[in-house]
Design a protein around this motif. Structure first.
Motif, mmCIF file in Angstrom:
data_model
loop_
_atom_site.group_PDB
_atom_site.id
_atom_site.type_symbol
_atom_site.label_atom_id
_atom_site.label_comp_id
_atom_site.label_asym_id
_atom_site.label_seq_id
_atom_site.Cartn_x
_atom_site.Cartn_y
_atom_site.Cartn_z
ATOM 1 N N ALA A 238 0.835 -1.206 0.000
ATOM 2 C CA ALA A 238 0.000 0.000 0.000
ATOM 3 C C ALA A 238 0.870 1.257 0.000
ATOM 4 C CB ALA A 238 -0.932 -0.014 1.210
ATOM 5 N N ALA A 239 1.943 1.242 0.776
ATOM 6 C CA ALA A 239 2.859 2.393 0.796
ATOM 7 C C ALA A 239 3.530 2.562 -0.561
ATOM 8 C CB ALA A 239 3.901 2.225 1.899
ATOM 9 N N SER A 240 3.839 1.474 -1.211
ATOM 10 C CA SER A 240 4.429 1.537 -2.539
ATOM 11 C C SER A 240 3.453 2.191 -3.523
ATOM 12 C CB SER A 240 4.818 0.133 -3.006
ATOM 13 O OG SER A 240 5.409 0.178 -4.271
ATOM 14 N N VAL A 241 2.182 1.803 -3.451
ATOM 15 C CA VAL A 241 1.156 2.397 -4.316
ATOM 16 C C VAL A 241 1.059 3.904 -4.044
ATOM 17 C CG1 VAL A 241 -1.334 2.502 -4.773
ATOM 18 C CG2 VAL A 241 -0.192 0.285 -4.620
ATOM 19 N N ALA A 242 1.010 4.282 -2.776
ATOM 20 C CA ALA A 242 0.909 5.704 -2.416
ATOM 21 C C ALA A 242 2.121 6.481 -2.939
ATOM 22 C CB ALA A 242 0.783 5.861 -0.903
ATOM 23 N N GLY A 243 3.306 5.899 -2.809
ATOM 24 C CA GLY A 243 4.510 6.554 -3.296
ATOM 25 C C GLY A 243 4.499 6.725 -4.801
ATOM 26 N N GLN A 244 4.069 5.695 -5.522
ATOM 27 C CA GLN A 244 4.008 5.769 -6.980
ATOM 28 C C GLN A 244 3.009 6.822 -7.449
ATOM 29 O OE1 GLN A 244 3.119 1.819 -8.323
ATOM 30 N NE2 GLN A 244 5.129 1.023 -7.751
ATOM 31 N N LEU A 245 1.956 7.034 -6.667
ATOM 32 C CA LEU A 245 0.942 8.023 -7.027
ATOM 33 C C LEU A 245 1.284 9.420 -6.513
ATOM 34 C CD1 LEU A 245 -2.297 5.917 -6.397
ATOM 35 C CD2 LEU A 245 -1.269 6.535 -8.602
ATOM 36 N N GLY A 246 2.420 9.549 -5.848
ATOM 37 C CA GLY A 246 2.869 10.855 -5.367
ATOM 38 C C GLY A 246 2.076 11.389 -4.187
ATOM 39 N N LYS A 247 1.484 10.512 -3.403
ATOM 40 C CA LYS A 247 0.700 10.924 -2.239
ATOM 41 C C LYS A 247 1.623 11.273 -1.070
ATOM 42 C CE LYS A 247 -2.987 9.843 -4.542
ATOM 43 N NZ LYS A 247 -3.989 10.777 -4.961
ATOM 44 N N ARG A 248 1.208 12.230 -0.239
ATOM 45 C CA ARG A 248 1.965 12.520 0.979
ATOM 46 C C ARG A 248 1.697 11.376 1.947
ATOM 47 N NH1 ARG A 248 1.761 15.131 6.061
ATOM 48 N NH2 ARG A 248 3.842 15.934 6.540
ATOM 49 N N MET A 249 2.775 10.764 2.435
ATOM 50 C CA MET A 249 2.656 9.616 3.326
ATOM 51 C C MET A 249 3.118 9.984 4.731
ATOM 52 S SD MET A 249 3.759 6.314 1.005
ATOM 53 C CE MET A 249 5.477 6.486 1.397
ATOM 54 N N VAL A 250 2.352 9.491 5.698
ATOM 55 C CA VAL A 250 2.681 9.658 7.108
ATOM 56 C C VAL A 250 2.546 8.291 7.764
ATOM 57 C CG1 VAL A 250 1.880 10.652 9.289
ATOM 58 C CG2 VAL A 250 1.909 12.054 7.215
ATOM 59 N N GLY A 251 3.539 7.916 8.539
ATOM 60 C CA GLY A 251 3.479 6.675 9.300
ATOM 61 C C GLY A 251 3.262 6.980 10.767
ATOM 62 N N LEU A 252 2.275 6.325 11.368
ATOM 63 C CA LEU A 252 2.063 6.400 12.811
ATOM 64 C C LEU A 252 2.450 5.041 13.367
ATOM 65 C CD1 LEU A 252 -1.407 8.208 13.066
ATOM 66 C CD2 LEU A 252 0.882 9.190 13.009
ATOM 67 N N VAL A 253 3.494 5.022 14.184
ATOM 68 C CA VAL A 253 4.128 3.777 14.593
ATOM 69 C C VAL A 253 3.721 3.373 16.001
ATOM 70 C CG1 VAL A 253 6.349 2.610 14.872
ATOM 71 C CG2 VAL A 253 6.098 4.429 13.179
ATOM 72 N N GLY A 254 3.402 2.093 16.152
ATOM 73 C CA GLY A 254 3.086 1.550 17.466
ATOM 74 C C GLY A 254 4.344 1.139 18.206
ATOM 75 N N GLY A 255 4.355 1.339 19.508
ATOM 76 C CA GLY A 255 5.441 0.880 20.356
ATOM 77 C C GLY A 255 6.771 1.537 20.074
ATOM 78 N N ALA A 256 7.830 0.766 20.289
ATOM 79 C CA ALA A 256 9.200 1.289 20.180
ATOM 80 C C ALA A 256 9.863 0.911 18.853
ATOM 81 C CB ALA A 256 10.033 0.782 21.345
ATOM 82 N N ARG A 257 9.102 0.478 17.894
ATOM 83 C CA ARG A 257 9.650 0.062 16.598
ATOM 84 C C ARG A 257 10.494 1.169 15.970
ATOM 85 N NH1 ARG A 257 6.135 -2.561 11.622
ATOM 86 N NH2 ARG A 257 7.797 -2.569 10.090
#
Length: 153
Positions: free
Chosen positions: A84-103
């Protein structure tokens, strides 16, 4: 009449409880929100890239200008998040990751993300409004992040 901003939220079962808070914050910032559950089959390694992403997730991403990914604490729970992130990147979408825990290790597709913050971060509204920030596991901003680039031959 002004055009309504659109955002998508991609999540997995392990972090679905965070979805209402994220949707509410997006709506408070003027976004219409679409959300999609990333496949658990992908979490078992059966789906690998953007060609395997469900039509539901593709539509959610393609109709949005902002894509938020709720990244689980455990890498093994990522589901369709990589594709899904790859699709968003290919379409030029602004991506934000909200990360759980200490990852601290993220899919390579997030190298181009505008922001990676903790799910509990106080910076969520700022990031939705366009601030680019990456956070460490203790919610502190990271000044320079290391990105593995492929060397041309």
């Amino acid at each position: 009449m002004s055009r309504q901003k659109k955002a998508c939220v991609i999540y997995v079962n392990s972090n679905k409880d965070e979805l209402p808070r994220v949707q509410e914050e997006l709506e408070q910032n003027g976004y219409a929100v679409c959300s999609a559950l990333a496949s658990t089959e992908a979490a078992r390694g059966l789906l690998h890239d953007e060609s395997d992403v469900s039509e539901t997730i593709r539509n959610c991403i393609s109709n949005a200008e902002l894509c938020i990914f709720l990244i689980p604490e455990e890498l093994e729970q990522d589901g369709e998040i990589h594709g899904a992130a790859s699709v968003a990147g290919q379409l030029g979408k602004r991506m934000v990751g909200l990360v759980g825990g200490a990852r601290t290790v993220y899919p390579q597709e997030f190298d181009i993300a505008g922001a990676i913050i903790r799910i509990s971060s106080a910076r969520l509204a700022n990031v939705i409004q366009g601030e680019d920030v990456w956070e460490s596991a203790d919610n502190a901003p990271i000044k320079d992040r290391v990105i593995d680039h492929q060397k041309c031959q």
